[in-house]
Design a protein around this motif. Structure first.
Motif, PDB file in Angstrom:
ATOM      1  N   ILE A 415       8.640 -12.356  17.339  1.00 54.99           N
ATOM      2  CA  ILE A 415       9.524 -11.278  16.872  1.00 54.99           C
ATOM      3  C   ILE A 415       9.506 -11.061  15.367  1.00 54.99           C
ATOM      4  O   ILE A 415       9.952 -10.015  14.897  1.00 54.99           O
ATOM      5  N   ASP A 416       8.987 -12.017  14.606  1.00 59.41           N
ATOM      6  CA  ASP A 416       9.126 -11.933  13.149  1.00 59.41           C
ATOM      7  C   ASP A 416       8.494 -10.660  12.585  1.00 59.41           C
ATOM      8  O   ASP A 416       9.104  -9.971  11.770  1.00 59.41           O
ATOM      9  N   ASP A 417       7.298 -10.352  13.017  1.00 57.54           N
ATOM     10  CA  ASP A 417       6.574  -9.242  12.407  1.00 57.54           C
ATOM     11  C   ASP A 417       7.210  -7.899  12.727  1.00 57.54           C
ATOM     12  O   ASP A 417       7.140  -6.968  11.929  1.00 57.54           O
ATOM     13  N   GLU A 418       7.844  -7.771  13.877  1.00 54.04           N
ATOM     14  CA  GLU A 418       8.375  -6.473  14.288  1.00 54.04           C
ATOM     15  C   GLU A 418       9.858  -6.288  13.960  1.00 54.04           C
ATOM     16  O   GLU A 418      10.404  -5.202  14.152  1.00 54.04           O
ATOM     17  N   THR A 419      10.501  -7.338  13.481  1.00 55.96           N
ATOM     18  CA  THR A 419      11.954  -7.292  13.309  1.00 55.96           C
ATOM     19  C   THR A 419      12.350  -6.856  11.899  1.00 55.96           C
ATOM     20  O   THR A 419      11.923  -7.447  10.907  1.00 55.96           O
ATOM     21  N   ASP A 420      13.205  -5.816  11.830  1.00 55.49           N
ATOM     22  CA  ASP A 420      13.710  -5.337  10.537  1.00 55.49           C
ATOM     23  C   ASP A 420      14.630  -6.372   9.907  1.00 55.49           C
ATOM     24  O   ASP A 420      15.265  -7.172  10.602  1.00 55.49           O
ATOM     25  N   ARG A 421      14.733  -6.299   8.578  1.00 52.83           N
ATOM     26  CA  ARG A 421      15.619  -7.187   7.829  1.00 52.83           C
ATOM     27  C   ARG A 421      16.924  -6.462   7.491  1.00 52.83           C
ATOM     28  O   ARG A 421      16.980  -5.240   7.437  1.00 52.83           O
ATOM     29  N   GLY A 443      22.906  -1.308 -14.565  1.00 51.80           N
ATOM     30  CA  GLY A 443      22.039  -1.487 -13.424  1.00 51.80           C
ATOM     31  C   GLY A 443      21.973  -0.267 -12.529  1.00 51.80           C
ATOM     32  O   GLY A 443      22.707   0.710 -12.700  1.00 51.80           O
ATOM     33  N   PRO A 444      21.102  -0.300 -11.533  1.00 47.99           N
ATOM     34  CA  PRO A 444      20.941   0.822 -10.609  1.00 47.99           C
ATOM     35  C   PRO A 444      22.201   1.060  -9.779  1.00 47.99           C
ATOM     36  O   PRO A 444      23.057   0.188  -9.657  1.00 47.99           O
ATOM     37  N   ASP A 445      22.279   2.246  -9.188  1.00 49.49           N
ATOM     38  CA  ASP A 445      23.417   2.579  -8.332  1.00 49.49           C
ATOM     39  C   ASP A 445      23.312   1.919  -6.955  1.00 49.49           C
ATOM     40  O   ASP A 445      24.310   1.794  -6.243  1.00 49.49           O
ATOM     41  N   ALA A 446      22.100   1.510  -6.587  1.00 43.53           N
ATOM     42  CA  ALA A 446      21.903   0.936  -5.253  1.00 43.53           C
ATOM     43  C   ALA A 446      20.732  -0.036  -5.251  1.00 43.53           C
ATOM     44  O   ALA A 446      19.835   0.050  -6.099  1.00 43.53           O
ATOM     45  N   GLY A 447      20.769  -0.962  -4.325  1.00 44.03           N
ATOM     46  CA  GLY A 447      19.634  -1.843  -4.107  1.00 44.03           C
ATOM     47  C   GLY A 447      18.679  -1.202  -3.112  1.00 44.03           C
ATOM     48  O   GLY A 447      19.098  -0.432  -2.245  1.00 44.03           O
ATOM     49  N   LYS A 448      17.387  -1.521  -3.222  1.00 45.08           N
ATOM     50  CA  LYS A 448      16.377  -0.918  -2.359  1.00 45.08           C
ATOM     51  C   LYS A 448      15.462  -2.000  -1.746  1.00 45.08           C
ATOM     52  O   LYS A 448      14.246  -1.968  -1.921  1.00 45.08           O
ATOM     53  N   PRO A 449      16.016  -2.943  -1.026  1.00 44.75           N
ATOM     54  CA  PRO A 449      15.148  -3.952  -0.401  1.00 44.75           C
ATOM     55  C   PRO A 449      14.307  -3.325   0.708  1.00 44.75           C
ATOM     56  O   PRO A 449      14.708  -2.335   1.335  1.00 44.75           O
ATOM     57  N   ARG A 450      13.159  -3.910   0.958  1.00 42.80           N
ATOM     58  CA  ARG A 450      12.278  -3.386   1.998  1.00 42.80           C
ATOM     59  C   ARG A 450      12.882  -3.609   3.391  1.00 42.80           C
ATOM     60  O   ARG A 450      13.589  -4.590   3.628  1.00 42.80           O
ATOM     61  N   VAL A 451      12.542  -2.704   4.296  1.00 43.25           N
ATOM     62  CA  VAL A 451      12.935  -2.886   5.697  1.00 43.25           C
ATOM     63  C   VAL A 451      12.278  -4.147   6.252  1.00 43.25           C
ATOM     64  O   VAL A 451      12.883  -4.895   7.012  1.00 43.25           O
ATOM     65  N   HIS A 452      11.028  -4.388   5.836  1.00 41.89           N
ATOM     66  CA  HIS A 452      10.324  -5.624   6.194  1.00 41.89           C
ATOM     67  C   HIS A 452       9.482  -6.035   4.997  1.00 41.89           C
ATOM     68  O   HIS A 452       8.712  -5.216   4.478  1.00 41.89           O
ATOM     69  N   PRO A 453       9.609  -7.267   4.535  1.00 41.83           N
ATOM     70  CA  PRO A 453       8.941  -7.663   3.285  1.00 41.83           C
ATOM     71  C   PRO A 453       7.421  -7.564   3.334  1.00 41.83           C
ATOM     72  O   PRO A 453       6.781  -7.416   2.281  1.00 41.83           O
ATOM     73  N   GLU A 454       6.829  -7.628   4.517  1.00 42.81           N
ATOM     74  CA  GLU A 454       5.369  -7.612   4.616  1.00 42.81           C
ATOM     75  C   GLU A 454       4.823  -6.259   5.069  1.00 42.81           C
ATOM     76  O   GLU A 454       3.629  -6.138   5.320  1.00 42.81           O
ATOM     77  N   HIS A 455       5.708  -5.264   5.196  1.00 44.00           N
ATOM     78  CA  HIS A 455       5.266  -3.942   5.664  1.00 44.00           C
ATOM     79  C   HIS A 455       5.899  -2.864   4.787  1.00 44.00           C
ATOM     80  O   HIS A 455       6.941  -2.288   5.127  1.00 44.00           O
ATOM     81  N   GLU A 456       5.224  -2.577   3.691  1.00 47.30           N
ATOM     82  CA  GLU A 456       5.745  -1.592   2.738  1.00 47.30           C
ATOM     83  C   GLU A 456       5.896  -0.222   3.384  1.00 47.30           C
ATOM     84  O   GLU A 456       6.798   0.554   3.033  1.00 47.30           O
ATOM     85  N   ASP A 457       5.032   0.075   4.371  1.00 51.41           N
ATOM     86  CA  ASP A 457       5.048   1.394   4.991  1.00 51.41           C
ATOM     87  C   ASP A 457       6.305   1.653   5.816  1.00 51.41           C
ATOM     88  O   ASP A 457       6.584   2.797   6.178  1.00 51.41           O
ATOM     89  N   ARG A 458       7.067   0.616   6.116  1.00 52.10           N
ATOM     90  CA  ARG A 458       8.288   0.821   6.895  1.00 52.10           C
ATOM     91  C   ARG A 458       9.455   1.308   6.033  1.00 52.10           C
ATOM     92  O   ARG A 458      10.534   1.591   6.539  1.00 52.10           O
TER      93      ARG A 458
END
Length: 578
Positions: A415-421, A443-458
């Motif tokens: 499940i790790d690869d397909e699961t959103d953070r 600082g910025p108005d919002a944080g922008k963490p990736r949906v998945h750290p290894e999949h920038e396209d998500r």
């Protein structure tokens, strides 16, 4: 300690910690690597009281790595250890031994024989996991036969029939045929009549205590030599319900001087006054014992291989007496030991779990505290993960231990690869403390963490920060220190709150600035997380409310969880594992 020895200890500790963490897919422990370390390096022994302190930071650093980073680092330090580990992995893939004499049969035919007295606990999964895997290996045939011929002691639960079949499907298998033993009473009666004709059975009205005394002394029951006609007549009265409980039984005639008293003239049929819960079987009062019923069915369904517990060795010996009377060939038998499962405080017993559910101490069979298949399923554990962990145990006749970490590891791979953070801040004094609110200056108005750290396209998540942030109390640094809010940036803890610091991510590595998760103080989704240790409350980033039931998320630094219920007021999730 000499500086050279200290450096050698650190290097050796890193190699051993990497190997240990990769092998078990978990964090390395100082205690676990001390033995190999001292054994491989005798020169360390005189510094035994100092070594643990030297290697502890090294082990901690290894535990902070991903599995990929650990593998790459071990390849640099000790490629031969990595090769050995990969060789072990290949051997582990062949966990199941070949079935005895499988090549002598046109088709390998196996059976599961569950007692439907309740849904399955986790230990029950071993049987379909192994038999189903053997079926796939040999392109064989699998029967699911419900051994439900004891309507009193192991009284069937009418819901359990379907629940067990659903569990088999969840584990990834489908029986080729399904039978209920309680539908087959007339078949057992016919074979009992044939056995009587062959002189292999007799009716006995001895009180149980009296017969046991005779049996243990190797003395024949006075009814043993009844003429066949009398036995036939008394058996028909037994079938017709003319005898009460304990008044008459049918015994298989074996060896009254057999060295094992348990095998001497054992009971094949007895009276049970309690009606069977299934309407189709409620009229019957004369019921076969499991050893007789199971033996007859194994032959009639063409079973070639039986896998059963080591504690049931006597069953095979009893059934062989019956097979010999009929001139049948007995199936191949594999006896395996008991499986012990860690982590749970509740006994792996259907009756125990049922009592806890009935008394309200568990919410149901899928309560996260319950050691059941239904519980793991609701927590988001995939059936294949349970199967692979069970298959790894093999079929040894010795007792074996299943660590739940093995199930979690198998599930994590799937499940790790397909699961959103997502971020989830626990606000529960009973489970780690409360949440702390802090304003942010700059600082910025919002944080922008990736949906998945290894999949920038998500893409990225959007977590507002302008109105302040919440983080777990244990992650709050002392005043004057910095912390990195993941997906946002570096902040310094001041007397009035947080102050944004324009710094690169390098400070987390070079200056040991901690990376922590957080949520908005103004836009959150309330969460109740159900775990084996109890319910935990908290808040998550707002995007959590958009996930559907049954979807998985990984709460960063907390663990994987399955979305169980969504409402405007709250998201309920079931914790799977870290």
């Amino acid at each position: 300690m000499d500086e050279d020895i200290e450096n050698q200890a650190k290097e050796a500790a890193e190699t051993n910690a990497l190997f240990n963490a990769l092998k078990h897919d978990s964090e390395a422990q100082v205690g676990a690597i001390m033995g190999p370390l001292m054994g491989q390096n005798p020169e360390f022994r005189e510094y035994g009281d100092q070594i643990a302190g030297v290697i502890a930071p090294v082990v901690e650093e290894v535990n902070g790595m991903s599995q990929k980073e650990r593998r790459e680092r071990l390849a640099e330090l000790a490629p031969e250890r990595l090769e050995a580990l990969e060789a072990e992995d290949e051997e582990d893939e062949q966990a199941l031994p070949k079935l005895p004499n499988a090549e002598e049969y046109d088709q390998v035919r196996m059976r599961m024989a569950p007692n439907p007295n309740g849904p399955w606990h986790l230990g029950s999964a071993r049987m379909p996991a192994v038999i189903g895997t053997y079926k796939d290996i040999y392109d064989g045939w699998m029967l699911c036969r419900f051994d439900d011929t004891d309507p009193e002691t192991k009284r069937p639960d009418l819901d359990a029939y379907d629940e067990i079949l659903e569990a088999v499907e969840y584990l990834g298998f489908e029986p080729d045929k399904i039978l209920k033993a309680s539908d087959r009473l007339e078949t057992y009666y016919e074979h009992a009549r044939d056995l009587i004709e062959k002189g292999g059975a007799y009716t006995c009205s001895c009180p149980q205590a009296e017969f046991s005394e005779q049996k243990n002394a190797g003395e024949a029951c006075p009814h043993r030599d009844k003429d066949i006609q009398t036995v036939k007549e008394e058996f028909e009265r037994l079938v017709d319900g003319e005898y009460g409980d304990g008044e008459m039984v049918l015994r298989v005639k074996t060896d009254i001087e057999h060295k094992n008293p348990a095998l001497r003239d054992f009971v094949a049929f007895r009276v049970i006054e309690t009606p069977h819960p299934r309407a189709e079987a409620t009229e019957y009062r004369c019921w076969p014992m499991l050893d007789f019923q199971s033996g007859i069915d194994d032959h009639l369904t063409g079973v070639t291989h039986i896998i059963r517990g080591i504690d049931l060795q006597d069953s095979a010996k009893k059934q062989r007496f019956v097979y010999d009377y009929f001139g049948w060939e007995y199936p191949e038998v594999v006896h395996w030991g008991h499986v012990n499962i860690d982590e749970y405080d509740i006994s792996m017993s259907t009756s125990t779990i049922k009592e806890l559910v009935d008394t309200g101490k568990l919410d149901g069979w899928d309560d996260p505290r319950a050691p059941t298949i239904a519980s793991l399923r609701r927590r988001g554990i995939r059936g294949e993960a349970i199967v692979d962990a069970m298959v790894e145990l093999g079929t040894s006749s010795s007792n074996v231990d299943l660590a739940m970490s093995a199930v979690y590891s198998e599930n994590r791979e799937r499940i790790d690869d397909e699961t959103d953070r997502a971020f989830f801040v626990r606000d529960d004094p009973e489970h780690g403390g409360g949440a702390v609110e802090k304003s942010i200056e700059g600082g910025p108005d919002a944080g922008k963490p990736r949906v998945h750290p290894e999949h920038e396209d998500r893409g990225q998540r959007n977590i507002p920060a302008k109105g302040g942030v919440l983080l777990e109390e244990s992650d709050l640094p002392p005043t004057g220190n910095r912390v990195w809010l993941k997906g946002y940036g570096c902040v310094e803890h001041t007397e009035s709150g947080f102050k944004f610091v324009d710094a690169s991510l390098d400070v987390t590595r070079e200056e040991n600035v901690d990376i922590v998760h957080w949520v908005s103080a103004t836009d959150t989704q309330p969460v109740k997380m159900r775990t084996p240790e109890g319910d935990i409350s908290g808040v998550a980033e707002p995007g959590l409310s958009t996930y559907d039931t049954d979807e998985m998320v990984q709460f960063e630094r907390v663990g994987f969880a399955r979305i169980d219920k969504q409402s405007e007021d709250e998201t309920v999730v079931y914790f799977a594992h870290r």
